[in-house]
Motif scaffolding. Structure first.
Motif, mmCIF file in Angstrom:
data_model
loop_
_atom_site.group_PDB
_atom_site.id
_atom_site.type_symbol
_atom_site.label_atom_id
_atom_site.label_comp_id
_atom_site.label_asym_id
_atom_site.label_seq_id
_atom_site.Cartn_x
_atom_site.Cartn_y
_atom_site.Cartn_z
ATOM 1 N N LYS A 101 0.826 -1.207 0.000
ATOM 2 C CA LYS A 101 0.000 0.000 0.000
ATOM 3 C C LYS A 101 0.862 1.259 0.000
ATOM 4 N N LYS A 102 2.084 1.134 0.549
ATOM 5 C CA LYS A 102 3.006 2.272 0.607
ATOM 6 C C LYS A 102 3.827 2.401 -0.675
ATOM 7 N N GLY A 103 3.538 1.535 -1.654
ATOM 8 C CA GLY A 103 4.263 1.598 -2.917
ATOM 9 C C GLY A 103 5.549 0.804 -2.937
ATOM 10 N N LYS A 104 5.813 -0.003 -1.918
ATOM 11 C CA LYS A 104 7.012 -0.828 -1.864
ATOM 12 C C LYS A 104 6.777 -2.171 -2.546
ATOM 13 N N LYS A 105 7.877 -2.879 -2.820
ATOM 14 C CA LYS A 105 7.797 -4.218 -3.413
ATOM 15 C C LYS A 105 8.437 -5.220 -2.451
ATOM 16 N N PRO A 106 7.632 -5.778 -1.546
ATOM 17 C CA PRO A 106 8.177 -6.699 -0.540
ATOM 18 C C PRO A 106 8.494 -8.085 -1.109
ATOM 19 N N TYR A 107 9.359 -8.784 -0.397
ATOM 20 C CA TYR A 107 9.763 -10.150 -0.760
ATOM 21 C C TYR A 107 9.771 -10.964 0.527
ATOM 22 N N LEU A 108 8.939 -11.990 0.587
ATOM 23 C CA LEU A 108 8.812 -12.784 1.811
ATOM 24 C C LEU A 108 9.861 -13.891 1.859
ATOM 25 N N VAL A 109 10.460 -14.049 3.047
ATOM 26 C CA VAL A 109 11.529 -15.037 3.211
ATOM 27 C C VAL A 109 11.226 -15.962 4.389
ATOM 28 N N PRO A 110 10.819 -17.225 4.132
ATOM 29 C CA PRO A 110 10.585 -18.176 5.220
ATOM 30 C C PRO A 110 11.924 -18.708 5.743
ATOM 31 N N ALA A 111 12.306 -18.294 6.941
ATOM 32 C CA ALA A 111 13.597 -18.716 7.498
ATOM 33 C C ALA A 111 13.434 -19.642 8.696
ATOM 34 N N ASP A 112 12.209 -20.138 8.913
ATOM 35 C CA ASP A 112 11.948 -21.086 10.006
ATOM 36 C C ASP A 112 11.977 -22.497 9.420
ATOM 37 N N VAL A 113 13.170 -23.114 9.433
ATOM 38 C CA VAL A 113 13.346 -24.444 8.822
ATOM 39 C C VAL A 113 12.940 -25.575 9.766
ATOM 40 N N TYR A 114 12.596 -25.233 10.994
ATOM 41 C CA TYR A 114 12.247 -26.267 11.980
ATOM 42 C C TYR A 114 10.753 -26.583 11.960
ATOM 43 N N GLY B 24 1.827 -15.558 0.474
ATOM 44 C CA GLY B 24 2.411 -14.805 -0.631
ATOM 45 C C GLY B 24 1.572 -14.915 -1.885
ATOM 46 N N GLY B 25 1.050 -16.126 -2.143
ATOM 47 C CA GLY B 25 0.179 -16.332 -3.300
ATOM 48 C C GLY B 25 -1.106 -15.542 -3.192
ATOM 49 N N GLN B 26 -1.653 -15.454 -1.968
ATOM 50 C CA GLN B 26 -2.914 -14.732 -1.751
ATOM 51 C C GLN B 26 -2.770 -13.237 -2.006
ATOM 52 N N ILE B 27 -1.636 -12.678 -1.620
ATOM 53 C CA ILE B 27 -1.470 -11.218 -1.706
ATOM 54 C C ILE B 27 -0.612 -10.774 -2.889
ATOM 55 N N PRO C 296 6.087 -12.205 -4.029
ATOM 56 C CA PRO C 296 6.989 -13.346 -4.233
ATOM 57 C C PRO C 296 7.557 -13.874 -2.916
ATOM 58 N N VAL C 297 7.803 -15.180 -2.866
ATOM 59 C CA VAL C 297 8.314 -15.839 -1.664
ATOM 60 C C VAL C 297 9.544 -16.659 -2.024
ATOM 61 N N PHE C 298 10.588 -16.556 -1.230
ATOM 62 C CA PHE C 298 11.806 -17.342 -1.492
ATOM 63 C C PHE C 298 11.506 -18.830 -1.280
ATOM 64 N N PRO C 299 11.945 -19.696 -2.203
ATOM 65 C CA PRO C 299 11.649 -21.135 -2.111
ATOM 66 C C PRO C 299 12.514 -21.863 -1.084
ATOM 67 N N SER C 300 12.306 -21.574 0.178
ATOM 68 C CA SER C 300 13.098 -22.200 1.254
ATOM 69 C C SER C 300 12.795 -23.690 1.355
ATOM 70 N N GLU C 301 13.801 -24.439 1.800
ATOM 71 C CA GLU C 301 13.655 -25.872 2.082
ATOM 72 C C GLU C 301 14.125 -26.130 3.505
ATOM 73 N N THR C 302 13.546 -27.146 4.143
ATOM 74 C CA THR C 302 13.883 -27.424 5.552
ATOM 75 C C THR C 302 15.337 -27.857 5.740
#
Length: 443
Positions: free
Chosen positions: A126-139, A151-154, A157-163
């Motif tokens: 809403k503020k005109g920024k371009k956010p990027y979500l990063v899942p860093a909880d591998v546990y 990320g898909g709903q809003i 883009p989301v970084f493709p993290s793996e456990t």
């Protein structure tokens, strides 16, 4: 969230205003009750003690004792001191630095970090920024999946993290990925634990040192009260927080955390979560919160909510229709939909000055399902019926009721209310329609 505290303070100030002239004795008695109200709201005892001392010093000064309205002067002082206690002014995200900047979200498991990450992404868009979500909880694989889904709903883009990946590696690689995607703010959703431990803090310190975030925000559950303050202290000691986001402020939180965190940690509350929807994250305005606690309403937030959902062109068009008494059932529905986007009617009513302490509205139970029913009824009408309600006879009413899953009586009630509104509009038009605000329902 502050209803209990507001109610207690209302009683205290009513007594003080009842005294034509204040004395040291009745000021002290009133402030003793204020102190008890703060403690019952789970405000830290040291914060409550200092707050009362500061108010007392001012309340017994010349500005109050020689005032024509000493009781009101005390309320004014309490309002100013509450605002000062919570930080006086809004403090936004720190997004300074080379793009893309990183904002690190930390907190215990269950505090709402992952959902808050999504809410913060919506806020930034809403503020005109371009956010990027990063899942860093591998546990917690569910946390990675949840953030990808959000990320898909809003549309973020989301970084493709793996456990199997290392959290520091994820955050480092995410920065490069964000640059390629043209994003300017990384939101790092880090791991939590059920309780504080050295292993968690060591990992968070490694991430901080690797990515050098522009802001580190603690997501704390407002429902935990004093624990939220203690947790804030621990995280701040290890990471040097930039601020706090209080989640679940729409629940049964007594408000103590909001009133204590700044005073105890020195760190500002930057946002509060006021509902489950991804749009329900609000900037924390200490002055508005203080006014709301004291029953003075929060008109500025109400206006901002209206501006965020109201279409200016539609508002101008509606004003022209109102002036010509051409407000149709379709317009009726459109306005209702826009108001529903602003939040629950109960919350909106509470933002109007005086409503929170008004006996008629204090325990008002707003039936939100009634609005859904009205919308369903209008949707079951044909375009011609919405524009020409006079054609809706008995058989049409039965068809509309069947189509909307309601009773004929519900259709009758809606049409009756609409007809009364139209009569009121025509009367006002005779004397000028200036009483209507742009884009708002006239009833």
């Amino acid at each position: 969230m502050f209803d209990s505290l507001s109610s207690r303070l209302e009683g205290v100030f009513k007594k003080l205003k009842g005294h034509g002239k204040l004395t040291e004795k009745n000021v002290e008695e009133g402030l003793r009750e204020v102190r008890m109200a703060l403690l019952e709201a789970d405000v830290h005892y040291r914060v409550a003690k200092k707050f009362i001392a500061d108010v007392k010093a001012r309340a017994l000064g010349q500005e109050v004792m020689k005032s024509l309205t000493p009781g009101q002067q005390v309320v004014k002082i309490v309002n100013e001191e509450l605002t000062r206690l919570m930080g006086e002014s809004l403090e936004d995200l720190n997004l300074s630095g080379t793009r893309p900047v990183s904002v690190m979200l930390v907190g215990l498991q269950g505090s709402g970090k992952t959902t808050t990450s999504g809410k913060l992404a919506v806020y930034l868009k809403k503020k005109g920024k371009k956010p990027y979500l990063v899942p860093a909880d591998v546990y917690r694989p569910a946390a990675i999946d949840q953030l990808k889904k959000l990320g898909g709903q809003i549309g973020v883009p989301v970084f493709p993290s793996e456990t199997e990946m290392d959290p520091v590696e994820i955050c480092d690689k995410a920065r490069t990925a964000a640059q390629k995607a043209g994003c300017d703010v990384l939101l790092l959703d880090t791991a939590g634990r059920l309780h504080l431990d050295a292993e968690l803090m060591a990992e968070l310190v490694r991430i901080r040192d690797a990515v050098m975030p522009s802001d580190i925000l603690l997501v704390a559950d407002a429902m935990t009260g004093q624990d939220a303050v203690n947790i804030s202290e621990s995280f701040d000691k290890a990471l040097d927080l930039g601020g706090v986001i209080l989640s679940k402020m729409d629940g049964d939180a007594r408000g103590g955390a909001a009133l204590s965190i700044r005073a105890i940690t020195g760190k500002p509350i930057k946002f509060i979560g006021v509902g489950e929807k991804l749009t329900q994250l609000e900037a924390f305005h200490p002055d508005r919160i203080a006014s709301s606690i004291l029953g003075m309403g929060d008109v500025l937030t109400l206006i901002e909510k209206a501006q965020s959902v109201m279409d200016e062109e539609k508002a101008v068009e509606l004003e022209k229709k109102l002036r010509k008494s051409q407000f149709t059932l379709e317009d009726f529905k459109d306005q209702m939909v826009q108001i529903r986007k602003m939040g629950s009617l109960g919350d909106l009513i509470g933002m109007i000055p005086g409503m929170k302490t008004n006996k008629q509205f204090k325990n008002l139970d707003v039936d939100e399902t009634e609005l859904v029913r009205i919308e369903a009824i209008i949707n079951s009408m044909t375009p011609h019926e919405r524009s020409h309600h006079q054609v809706i006879n008995g058989s049409r009413r039965k068809r509309i009721a069947r189509g909307s899953g309601t009773q004929v009586q519900d259709v009758n009630r809606l049409l009756k209310n609409y007809t009364q509104v139209m009569k009121m509009i025509k009367k006002l038009n005779k004397g000028g329609i200036r009483g209507f605000g742009r884009g708002m329902l006239p009833f």
